[in-house]
Design an enzyme around this catalytic site. Structure first.
Site, PDB file in Angstrom:
ATOM      1  N   LYS A 242       7.299  29.083  44.054  1.00 40.12           N
ATOM      2  CA  LYS A 242       8.553  28.300  44.770  1.00 40.12           C
ATOM      3  C   LYS A 242       9.576  28.928  45.899  1.00 40.12           C
ATOM      4  CE  LYS A 242       8.173  24.011  43.039  1.00 40.12           C
ATOM      5  NZ  LYS A 242       6.780  24.427  42.690  1.00 40.12           N
TER       6      LYS A 242
ATOM      7  N   GLU B 222      24.048  26.944  47.314  1.00 33.41           N
ATOM      8  CA  GLU B 222      23.309  26.397  48.344  1.00 33.41           C
ATOM      9  C   GLU B 222      23.267  25.319  48.733  1.00 33.41           C
ATOM     10  OE1 GLU B 222      19.518  26.192  46.627  1.00 33.41           O
ATOM     11  OE2 GLU B 222      20.380  24.332  45.753  1.00 33.41           O
TER      12      GLU B 222
ATOM     13  N   ASN C  41      11.292  11.628  38.716  1.00 34.64           N
ATOM     14  CA  ASN C  41      10.831  12.282  39.374  1.00 34.64           C
ATOM     15  C   ASN C  41       9.122  12.199  39.827  1.00 34.64           C
ATOM     16  OD1 ASN C  41      12.719  14.553  40.348  1.00 34.64           O
ATOM     17  ND2 ASN C  41      12.456  15.080  38.453  1.00 34.64           N
TER      18      ASN C  41
ATOM     19  N   GLU D 201       6.371  18.872  52.123  1.00 38.63           N
ATOM     20  CA  GLU D 201       7.819  18.121  51.053  1.00 38.63           C
ATOM     21  C   GLU D 201       8.817  17.676  51.778  1.00 38.63           C
ATOM     22  OE1 GLU D 201       7.233  16.685  47.444  1.00 38.63           O
ATOM     23  OE2 GLU D 201       4.911  16.261  47.807  1.00 38.63           O
TER      24      GLU D 201
ATOM     25  N   GLU E 251       9.135  22.118  49.458  1.00 36.94           N
ATOM     26  CA  GLU E 251       7.507  22.729  48.958  1.00 36.94           C
ATOM     27  C   GLU E 251       6.320  22.007  49.769  1.00 36.94           C
ATOM     28  OE1 GLU E 251       6.787  21.478  44.582  1.00 36.94           O
ATOM     29  OE2 GLU E 251       6.210  19.064  45.812  1.00 36.94           O
TER      30      GLU E 251
ATOM     31  N   ASN F 281       2.637  20.594  48.883  1.00 34.61           N
ATOM     32  CA  ASN F 281       1.099  20.512  47.653  1.00 34.61           C
ATOM     33  C   ASN F 281      -0.035  20.674  48.887  1.00 34.61           C
ATOM     34  OD1 ASN F 281       2.560  19.298  45.779  1.00 34.61           O
ATOM     35  ND2 ASN F 281       3.565  17.423  47.493  1.00 34.61           N
TER      36      ASN F 281
ATOM     37  N   PHE G 242       9.888   2.137  30.239  1.00 35.96           N
ATOM     38  CA  PHE G 242       8.807   2.607  31.083  1.00 35.96           C
ATOM     39  C   PHE G 242       8.154   3.444  30.094  1.00 35.96           C
ATOM     40  CE2 PHE G 242      11.708   1.317  34.255  1.00 35.96           C
ATOM     41  CZ  PHE G 242      10.918   0.915  35.180  1.00 35.96           C
TER      42      PHE G 242
END
Length: 666
Positions: A116, A200, A235, A275, A288, A290, A348
């Site tokens: 990351k 940030e 997520n 992304e 990030e 992928n 879920f």
């Protein structure tokens, strides 16, 4: 071009790769675990190799076993799909060392984008917009205020060693920055023994939007526009679409060009996804990259006409991309709904078992609309506890967003799945939600709109009346059939009355029916009229009707004096009675469900990992009571209220079914 490739994966993505390889005339090799011996991808491939026990860490992600399968079959290349070994640098290196082509990016790109911190540093160096922030040591509150003002409010003040929300504050102005810095510093020191703080930019109204890139080894890099993936739960993406309803052309172009710049900076080849998080002002920031094919790639294929798997194979074989950026236009709109084996009515939780009925909607491809279903299961097959609970990815395409949503509504209502819990009702409910329909969505959509979980959809009055009309028309057909079977004399239609009372969703409608050979006209007591046409016959589990010319698809089951009807996220008990029967029914007492408040019931099929309490213990609200494992996920069951444990009915190691009693309370 390769003559034979091995797919180092399972399920729907393995089936997806096999389809394209078959189209290209390439032979395929499947690998499978004990649990997947009869899986669809094994049946579809030209060859199949057993690689070990059911757990993935003993089969699908054991590099040596995949390499042995390659040597045994003589495969020249490997497609990793997604998950498992798809972003494993060591796997890519092992293939390279063995002279086997990896249908994916170079190992160096996987390594660079897998970290990351490194990836964000490389992104910034490549001119990609990253979240503004200050990662250095902040001396005091005055410096925190100065840094916050430079970044631009709002900002997120975070503990460097933070987690679980501790040491985290949002500041919208200088005063809040000063106060938040000190509070975060104090919390961080007491919680983590580390009071370092960084600041940030806080992204408001966040949307998750990603750019699909494709690059070859000849210096060509293109972007295939964007996908909106903001409908997420914990997520986990649930619904995706392409393009995004939020981006304008300028933002799309800027994001695409930055994604390509990053791909070039790391020497990327093959398909990949960059992304971004996008705020309410269309400012975007790198999240990030992928370094693999994404689950949601079909929506990109549907709006561009590009087979991404085919291009990955061709790039791995050394071919150049057959198109330029100027060739890649957006055509229409595409939606993807992820069908999971999870019960939306039980928060879920995963569901496993046999698919006693699995009938996807028919796949079609016309100029007006497309229905596509990427799947790796079949009727009669087992949903295993060992792997990801995805059953299928249902996709639709149409010339515009509204038509794509409507096509998805019909496709979801047409999808028959029985035997396990699944999220079809939830997907249908989202498709009808006003916020989703308008495109006013963020990553917080599900949390905001379903804060207490999903309890089923409540149909609006207009749709409810259409369902009531359909139920009456269907009930009349069933009554005529019963009259024929009973052998009543004379004109059998005389035995079926014209006046009925329909009750559903706590509403009652008094209607009359006028039938003809083409259908039935249903007149409500307040004067509303609906025309229903259908070829449904009693016993069919799916009814396809036209109400006033518009399609209506309903899953149908028989109940006394009516039907169980499922559509648009609602599960309805619909009673159709004669006026006299309805009058008597109103006098019947309501049957209440059994009281289970004094029991801890197992919410899913699974294995008891741990019992946290003993008989006689007093427990508090939220206290862990037991842990149950399903689909390799541990689910902690907690006390809903204060109480005393009366008895323990299950022990660690026990295999339980849904609603088995784990413990009782006084």
């Amino acid at each position: 071009m390769f003559k034979k490739i091995l797919i180092a994966n399972r399920g729907e993505i393995a089936c997806r790769v096999i389809k394209t390889a078959r189209k290209m005339g390439i032979a395929t090799v499947a690998v499978y675990s004990d649990a997947d011996r009869n899986a669809l991808h094994v049946k579809m491939a030209d060859e199949a190799v057993h690689i070990g026990p059911a757990p993935a860490n003993q089969s699908y992600i054991v590099i040596d076993r995949i390499m042995e399968a390659i040597r045994h079959t003589g495969a020249e290349a490997v497609h990793p799909g997604y998950g498992f070994l798809s972003e494993n640098m060591k796997f890519a290196q092992a293939l390279e060392a063995a002279g086997i082509a990896f249908i994916g990016p170079p190992a160096t790109a996987i390594e660079a984008m897998g970290d990351k911190i490194t990836s964000k540093k490389l992104a910034a160096e490549a001119g990609v917009s990253t979240v503004p922030g200050y990662m250095g040591l902040i001396a005091d509150a005055d410096e925190a205020v100065r840094i916050s003002a430079e970044i631009g409010y709002p900002v997120m003040i975070k503990a460097s060693a933070g987690g679980g929300g501790k040491g985290m504050r949002i500041a919208w102005n200088d005063d809040e920055a000063r106060e938040g810095f000190q509070s975060s510093k104090n919390e961080a020191a007491s919680s983590f023994g580390d009071d370092r703080i960084f600041i940030e930019k806080f992204v408001t109204q966040p949307r998750h939007i990603e750019i699909q890139v494709l690059a070859d080894s000849h210096g060509n890099t293109v972007y295939l526009h964007e996908r909106e993936c903001s409908i997420q739960r914990r997520n986990q993406k649930v619904i995706e679409e392409a393009p995004s309803p939020f981006l304008d052309e300028a933002t799309r172009k800027a994001m695409g060009e930055q994604a390509c710049a990053l791909a070039r900076a790391v020497g990327y080849t093959s398909a990949g996804t960059v992304e971004f998080i996008v705020d309410g002002n269309r400012s975007f920031y790198f999240l990030e990259m992928n370094t693999r094919l994404q689950v949601e790639h079909p929506v990109t294929e549907l709006i561009t006409g590009v087979d991404l798997v085919e291009q990955m194979i061709r790039v791995a074989a050394g071919e150049a991309l057959p198109f330029t950026q100027a060739d890649l236009k957006i055509n229409g709109w595409a939606m993807e709904s992820r069908l999971y084996a999870e019960d939306p009515y039980r928060n879920f939780l995963p569901s496993i078992g046999r698919l006693t009925r699995y009938r996807p909607p028919e796949e079609v491809a016309t100029r007006a609309h497309v229905v596509r279903n990427d799947t790796g299961v079949y009727e009669g097959g087992e949903i295993s506890m060992y792997y990801d609970p995805m059953i299928a990815k249902l996709c639709t395409w149409a010339p515009d967003r509204g038509a794509a949503i409507e096509a998805m509504r019909v496709a979801l209502d047409s999808f028959e799945v029985e035997g396990i819990g699944h999220n079809l009702p939830f997907l249908s409910a989202v498709m009808d939600h006003p916020r989703f329909v308008s495109g006013d969505i963020t990553t917080a959509f599900i949390a905001e709109e379903y804060p207490e979980g999903f309890q089923g959809a409540v149909l609006p009055d207009a749709l409810l009346r259409r369902v009531a009309a359909a139920a009456v028309a269907m009930h009349r057909v069933a009554e005529i059939r019963r009259a024929r079977i009973s052998g009543r004399m004379g004109n059998h239609e005389r035995h079926v009355g014209a006046d009925w009372v329909v009750t559903l969703q706590d509403q009652e409608f008094v209607v009359s029916v006028a039938a003809d050979k083409a259908g039935a006209t249903i007149r409500f007591a307040d004067g509303l009229v609906h025309r229903v046409e259908s070829d449904w016959t009693p016993g069919q589990p799916l009814a396809r009707l036209a109400v006033d010319g518009d399609p209506l698809v309903i899953k149908v089951g028989k109940v006394p004096s009516g039907f169980r009807m499922r559509l648009r996220g609602a599960d309805l008990t619909v009673r159709v009675r004669s006026p006299r029967a309805a009058e008597l029914a109103r006098l019947m007492p309501e049957k209440l469900p059994p009281d289970t408040s004094k029991f801890l019931l197992c919410p899913m099929p699974g294995l008891v990992v741990k019992i946290n309490v003993a008989a006689g213990d007093e427990v508090q609200e939220g206290q862990p009571l037991a842990t149950v494992e399903a689909m390799k996920m541990e689910n902690i069951l907690r006390a809903e209220r204060r109480g005393i444990v009366k008895a323990i009915n299950a022990a660690a190691g026990a295999s339980l079914k849904v609603d088995d009693v784990i413990m009782e309370f006084e």
